[in-house]
Design a protein around this motif. Structure first.
Motif, PDB file in Angstrom:
ATOM      1  N   LYS A 224       0.870  -1.179   0.000  1.00 39.52           N
ATOM      2  CA  LYS A 224       0.000   0.000   0.000  1.00 39.52           C
ATOM      3  C   LYS A 224       0.900   1.220   0.000  1.00 39.52           C
ATOM      4  CE  LYS A 224      -4.199  -1.639   0.399  1.00 39.52           C
ATOM      5  NZ  LYS A 224      -5.195  -1.459  -0.607  1.00 39.52           N
ATOM      6  N   TYR A 225       0.689   2.078  -0.954  1.00 42.89           N
ATOM      7  CA  TYR A 225       1.493   3.287  -1.073  1.00 42.89           C
ATOM      8  C   TYR A 225       0.805   4.435  -0.339  1.00 42.89           C
ATOM      9  CZ  TYR A 225       3.839   0.674  -4.751  1.00 42.89           C
ATOM     10  OH  TYR A 225       4.532  -0.278  -5.442  1.00 42.89           O
ATOM     11  N   SER A 226       1.590   5.363   0.154  1.00 45.25           N
ATOM     12  CA  SER A 226       1.060   6.594   0.756  1.00 45.25           C
ATOM     13  C   SER A 226       0.939   7.623  -0.353  1.00 45.25           C
ATOM     14  CB  SER A 226       1.991   7.101   1.860  1.00 45.25           C
ATOM     15  OG  SER A 226       2.025   6.195   2.919  1.00 45.25           O
ATOM     16  N   LEU A 227      -0.118   7.496  -1.108  1.00 40.38           N
ATOM     17  CA  LEU A 227      -0.288   8.344  -2.280  1.00 40.38           C
ATOM     18  C   LEU A 227      -0.826   9.715  -1.900  1.00 40.38           C
ATOM     19  CD1 LEU A 227      -1.788   5.658  -4.659  1.00 40.38           C
ATOM     20  CD2 LEU A 227       0.575   6.460  -4.548  1.00 40.38           C
ATOM     21  N   ARG A 228      -0.411  10.703  -2.665  1.00 38.27           N
ATOM     22  CA  ARG A 228      -0.866  12.081  -2.462  1.00 38.27           C
ATOM     23  C   ARG A 228      -1.947  12.376  -3.503  1.00 38.27           C
ATOM     24  NH1 ARG A 228       4.737  14.622  -3.534  1.00 38.27           N
ATOM     25  NH2 ARG A 228       4.501  13.031  -5.124  1.00 38.27           N
ATOM     26  N   TYR A 229      -3.131  12.706  -3.021  1.00 29.89           N
ATOM     27  CA  TYR A 229      -4.296  12.927  -3.882  1.00 29.89           C
ATOM     28  C   TYR A 229      -4.606  14.410  -4.019  1.00 29.89           C
ATOM     29  CZ  TYR A 229      -5.504   7.971  -3.460  1.00 29.89           C
ATOM     30  OH  TYR A 229      -5.495   6.602  -3.514  1.00 29.89           O
ATOM     31  N   ARG A 230      -5.147  14.757  -5.161  1.00 31.51           N
ATOM     32  CA  ARG A 230      -5.690  16.099  -5.385  1.00 31.51           C
ATOM     33  C   ARG A 230      -7.056  15.933  -6.031  1.00 31.51           C
ATOM     34  NH1 ARG A 230      -5.224  21.272  -4.755  1.00 31.51           N
ATOM     35  NH2 ARG A 230      -5.806  22.739  -6.383  1.00 31.51           N
ATOM     36  N   ILE A 231      -8.045  16.558  -5.432  1.00 31.97           N
ATOM     37  CA  ILE A 231      -9.408  16.585  -5.959  1.00 31.97           C
ATOM     38  C   ILE A 231      -9.605  17.946  -6.602  1.00 31.97           C
ATOM     39  CG2 ILE A 231     -11.859  16.532  -5.390  1.00 31.97           C
ATOM     40  CD1 ILE A 231     -10.955  14.967  -2.794  1.00 31.97           C
TER      41      ILE A 231
ATOM     42  N   MET B 261      -8.060  -0.008  -7.397  1.00 29.64           N
ATOM     43  CA  MET B 261      -7.043  -0.174  -8.436  1.00 29.64           C
ATOM     44  C   MET B 261      -5.844   0.753  -8.311  1.00 29.64           C
ATOM     45  SD  MET B 261      -8.693   1.686 -11.872  1.00 29.64           S
ATOM     46  CE  MET B 261      -9.871   0.424 -12.176  1.00 29.64           C
ATOM     47  N   VAL B 262      -5.928   1.772  -7.488  1.00 29.57           N
ATOM     48  CA  VAL B 262      -4.909   2.817  -7.534  1.00 29.57           C
ATOM     49  C   VAL B 262      -3.527   2.337  -7.100  1.00 29.57           C
ATOM     50  CG1 VAL B 262      -5.321   3.838  -5.243  1.00 29.57           C
ATOM     51  CG2 VAL B 262      -4.586   5.287  -7.150  1.00 29.57           C
ATOM     52  N   ASN B 263      -3.423   1.478  -6.110  1.00 30.70           N
ATOM     53  CA  ASN B 263      -2.109   0.976  -5.709  1.00 30.70           C
ATOM     54  C   ASN B 263      -1.460   0.155  -6.814  1.00 30.70           C
ATOM     55  OD1 ASN B 263      -1.227   1.632  -2.836  1.00 30.70           O
ATOM     56  ND2 ASN B 263      -3.386   1.137  -2.574  1.00 30.70           N
ATOM     57  N   HIS B 264      -2.246  -0.662  -7.468  1.00 25.64           N
ATOM     58  CA  HIS B 264      -1.724  -1.455  -8.582  1.00 25.64           C
ATOM     59  C   HIS B 264      -1.293  -0.546  -9.733  1.00 25.64           C
ATOM     60  CE1 HIS B 264      -1.079  -4.823 -11.216  1.00 25.64           C
ATOM     61  NE2 HIS B 264      -1.852  -4.248 -12.114  1.00 25.64           N
ATOM     62  N   LEU B 265      -2.100   0.447 -10.051  1.00 31.35           N
ATOM     63  CA  LEU B 265      -1.740   1.399 -11.102  1.00 31.35           C
ATOM     64  C   LEU B 265      -0.412   2.084 -10.782  1.00 31.35           C
ATOM     65  CD1 LEU B 265      -5.167   3.151 -11.712  1.00 31.35           C
ATOM     66  CD2 LEU B 265      -3.896   1.817 -13.406  1.00 31.35           C
ATOM     67  N   TYR B 266      -0.312   2.567  -9.557  1.00 36.03           N
ATOM     68  CA  TYR B 266       0.905   3.267  -9.152  1.00 36.03           C
ATOM     69  C   TYR B 266       2.116   2.343  -9.261  1.00 36.03           C
ATOM     70  CZ  TYR B 266       4.055   6.235  -6.532  1.00 36.03           C
ATOM     71  OH  TYR B 266       5.118   7.024  -6.150  1.00 36.03           O
ATOM     72  N   HIS B 267       1.974   1.117  -8.789  1.00 30.45           N
ATOM     73  CA  HIS B 267       3.055   0.145  -8.880  1.00 30.45           C
ATOM     74  C   HIS B 267       3.470  -0.065 -10.331  1.00 30.45           C
ATOM     75  CE1 HIS B 267       5.456  -3.451  -8.104  1.00 30.45           C
ATOM     76  NE2 HIS B 267       4.828  -3.985  -9.145  1.00 30.45           N
ATOM     77  N   GLU B 268       2.509  -0.279 -11.190  1.00 27.49           N
ATOM     78  CA  GLU B 268       2.792  -0.583 -12.594  1.00 27.49           C
ATOM     79  C   GLU B 268       3.493   0.564 -13.316  1.00 27.49           C
ATOM     80  OE1 GLU B 268       2.463  -3.455 -14.488  1.00 27.49           O
ATOM     81  OE2 GLU B 268       2.175  -4.338 -12.501  1.00 27.49           O
TER      82      GLU B 268
END
Length: 157
Positions: free
Chosen positions: A10-17, A146-153
């Motif tokens: 699990k990544y600590s992703l930074r989101y922007r809305i 899906m976002v963790n997998h996307l980020y990994h890929e």
């Protein structure tokens, strides 16, 4: 949750809305607030007009501090709806499956006239979703799955 292939990281992703609207303000942007709450208030927020330059400017300004952009609104068929078209002009890749899944899970006819989509731009993940309040929970469930997998890929090289 959508299963991921081989990684459980699990990544600590930074989101922007980013809400795209000619009529909403930060005070009355219910859809942006819903998405922010679903992301457990771990996202920065912005609001821009339905304008290609403003849409892309927010992305470029926040590029360095954001991993995942979620654009809310501007995905319909009116002449003012420009979100997906603007992102499409700069994207390295469009992943149409997100929009297809979003429309399928939404049910009914109206989601099928939405240009919801997923884009990759220079290792950034960009989702475009409709501006309706009801769309936010559906979009979040798909994004979260899906976002963790996307980020990994896109970062594994």
């Amino acid at each position: 949750m959508i299963p991921i292939h081989h990684e459980d990281k699990k990544y600590s992703l930074r989101y922007r809305i980013v809400t795209v609207s000619t009529s909403r303000t930060m005070e009355n942007d219910r859809s942006g607030t819903i998405m922010e709450e679903l992301l457990e208030n771990k996202a920065s927020r912005g609001l821009v007009k339905d304008d290609e330059v403003m849409i892309l400017s927010d992305l470029f300004i926040n590029y360095g501090s954001t991993d995942v952009f979620i654009y809310i609104g501007g995905t319909g068929i009116s002449r003012l709806d420009q979100t997906s078209m603007a992102i499409r002009k700069i994207a390295d890749r469009e992943v149409r499956g997100f929009g297809e899944l979003f429309r399928e899970k939404s049910g009914g006819v109206f989601p099928y006239i939405s240009d919801a989509s997923l884009f990759i731009y220079k290792k950034k993940i960009i989702f475009t979703v409709p501006g309706s309040e009801d769309a936010q929970k559906i979009a979040f469930e798909i994004i979260n799955g899906m976002v963790n997998h996307l980020y990994h890929e896109i970062n594994k090289e």
